[in-house]
Design an enzyme around this catalytic site. Sequence first.
Site, mmCIF file in Angstrom:
data_model
loop_
_atom_site.group_PDB
_atom_site.id
_atom_site.type_symbol
_atom_site.label_atom_id
_atom_site.label_comp_id
_atom_site.label_asym_id
_atom_site.label_seq_id
_atom_site.Cartn_x
_atom_site.Cartn_y
_atom_site.Cartn_z
ATOM 1 N N GLN A 95 0.848 -1.198 0.000
ATOM 2 C CA GLN A 95 0.000 0.000 0.000
ATOM 3 C C GLN A 95 0.880 1.242 0.000
ATOM 4 O OE1 GLN A 95 -3.481 -0.679 3.007
ATOM 5 N NE2 GLN A 95 -1.806 -2.006 3.623
ATOM 6 N N HIS A 113 -1.609 1.224 -4.292
ATOM 7 C CA HIS A 113 -2.034 2.620 -4.080
ATOM 8 C C HIS A 113 -1.183 3.611 -4.877
ATOM 9 C CE1 HIS A 113 -4.140 1.558 0.018
ATOM 10 N NE2 HIS A 113 -4.807 1.144 -1.034
ATOM 11 N N THR A 180 0.489 -2.850 8.757
ATOM 12 C CA THR A 180 -0.692 -2.127 8.272
ATOM 13 C C THR A 180 -1.797 -2.204 9.319
ATOM 14 O OG1 THR A 180 -2.366 -1.974 6.524
ATOM 15 C CG2 THR A 180 -1.332 -4.115 6.808
ATOM 16 N N ASN A 205 3.125 -6.946 13.112
ATOM 17 C CA ASN A 205 2.795 -5.532 13.323
ATOM 18 C C ASN A 205 3.364 -5.075 14.660
ATOM 19 O OD1 ASN A 205 1.370 -3.485 11.812
ATOM 20 N ND2 ASN A 205 0.003 -3.280 13.566
ATOM 21 N N LEU A 206 3.541 -3.773 14.782
ATOM 22 C CA LEU A 206 4.092 -3.228 16.023
ATOM 23 C C LEU A 206 3.180 -3.533 17.201
ATOM 24 C CD1 LEU A 206 6.412 -1.499 17.127
ATOM 25 C CD2 LEU A 206 5.012 0.520 16.689
HETATM 26 N N1 APR Z 1 6.970 -2.029 12.642
HETATM 27 C C1 APR Z 1 5.790 -2.662 12.401
HETATM 28 N N2 APR Z 1 4.607 -2.030 12.388
HETATM 29 C C2 APR Z 1 4.607 -0.712 12.647
HETATM 30 C C3 APR Z 1 5.794 0.021 12.906
HETATM 31 C C4 APR Z 1 7.020 -0.702 12.918
HETATM 32 N N3 APR Z 1 8.193 -0.114 13.157
HETATM 33 N N4 APR Z 1 5.469 1.321 13.133
HETATM 34 C C5 APR Z 1 4.135 1.400 13.013
HETATM 35 N N5 APR Z 1 3.612 0.182 12.733
HETATM 36 C C6 APR Z 1 2.210 -0.199 12.504
HETATM 37 C C7 APR Z 1 1.213 0.640 13.293
HETATM 38 O O1 APR Z 1 1.017 0.069 14.579
HETATM 39 C C8 APR Z 1 -0.026 0.534 12.411
HETATM 40 O O2 APR Z 1 -0.817 -0.607 12.750
HETATM 41 O O3 APR Z 1 1.928 0.044 11.148
HETATM 42 C C9 APR Z 1 0.534 0.337 10.994
HETATM 43 C C10 APR Z 1 0.414 1.570 10.106
HETATM 44 O O4 APR Z 1 -0.931 1.845 9.901
HETATM 45 P P1 APR Z 1 -1.428 3.070 8.980
HETATM 46 O O5 APR Z 1 -0.708 4.309 9.392
HETATM 47 O O6 APR Z 1 -2.907 3.084 9.025
HETATM 48 O O7 APR Z 1 -0.871 2.694 7.524
HETATM 49 P P2 APR Z 1 -1.497 1.708 6.438
HETATM 50 O O8 APR Z 1 -2.203 0.574 7.080
HETATM 51 O O9 APR Z 1 -0.409 1.402 5.480
HETATM 52 O O10 APR Z 1 -2.561 2.649 5.741
HETATM 53 C C11 APR Z 1 -3.296 2.148 4.664
HETATM 54 O O11 APR Z 1 -4.303 4.279 4.332
HETATM 55 O O12 APR Z 1 -4.389 6.592 4.116
HETATM 56 C C12 APR Z 1 -4.257 5.397 3.460
HETATM 57 O O13 APR Z 1 -3.429 5.208 1.304
HETATM 58 C C13 APR Z 1 -2.994 5.264 2.643
HETATM 59 O O14 APR Z 1 -1.880 3.214 1.974
HETATM 60 C C14 APR Z 1 -2.417 3.933 3.075
HETATM 61 C C15 APR Z 1 -3.609 3.239 3.671
#
Ligand code: APR
Length: 238
Positions: A95, A113, A180, A205-206
Amino acid sequence: MGQYRNIVILTGAGVSAESGIDTFRAGTDGQPSLWEQHDVEDVATPEGFARDPELVQRFYDMRRAAIQTKLPNPAHDALARLDAAWGGDLLIVTQNVDDLHERAGARRVLHMHGEHLKAWCTACDVRSPWRGSLADYPPCPACQARSLRPDVVWFGEMPYEMNRIYAALRRADLFVSIGTSGAVYPAAGFVRDARELGAHTLELNLERSQGSHLFHESRLGPASQTVPSWVDEVLAGA
Ligand code: APR
């Protein structure tokens, strides 16, 4: 892990967080997330672009410039290592709109995306590699029209290559989701689809995500640690 042959990996902003790229929702290290700093409606919808194209172009100009200063982290490196070594099907559906999977050396990557480093001409529909600014209405390299926009999928738009993604999910016996939040569809629904189609499902995931309960297995921790150790495990069993 020796029982697996065909793998689909979904990645999100968490994979790039340790490279210094902001996540969208949960902020890392006390930093505000991107959508806490900017209004989604203004910068990530076609309506926002129609209302104020310059604001949107400047926002993506900044993001495009920023990702070019970042480097892949051990999570990207490990996935590239897996991609190079894996004899079965493998597809990294990301994504993310950065190019860190590719810069780490991964080849089987699909940007559902879109990509920061491409510009999409809405006059001729050609997508061109792009590294600089779009805010000053440069001409399209293909047709010269001044109708370039970021090649990024906004809310309300259809993600790219869904047919190819579902074809890979149908063949997958292992589905892994990395970094994600499970907040945005259709990506957030892939785990259900993969599971119904018989794949083992694993989340790295974190922290626990909105969709954690949908996975057979969840491993928590920073991607720079969980991903390399999972890749070692898969390759040892291959
Ligand atoms: N290692 C693993 N996971 C992590 C880390 C890390 N170092 N840091 C953060 N995270 C996790 C967070 O806990 C969270 O669950 O990554 C996730 C990021 O989530 P989002 O910020 O929502 O990102 P994402 O899921 O990629 O968003 C999806 O939303 O706005 C749209 O188009 C945009 O592609 C994006 C989509």
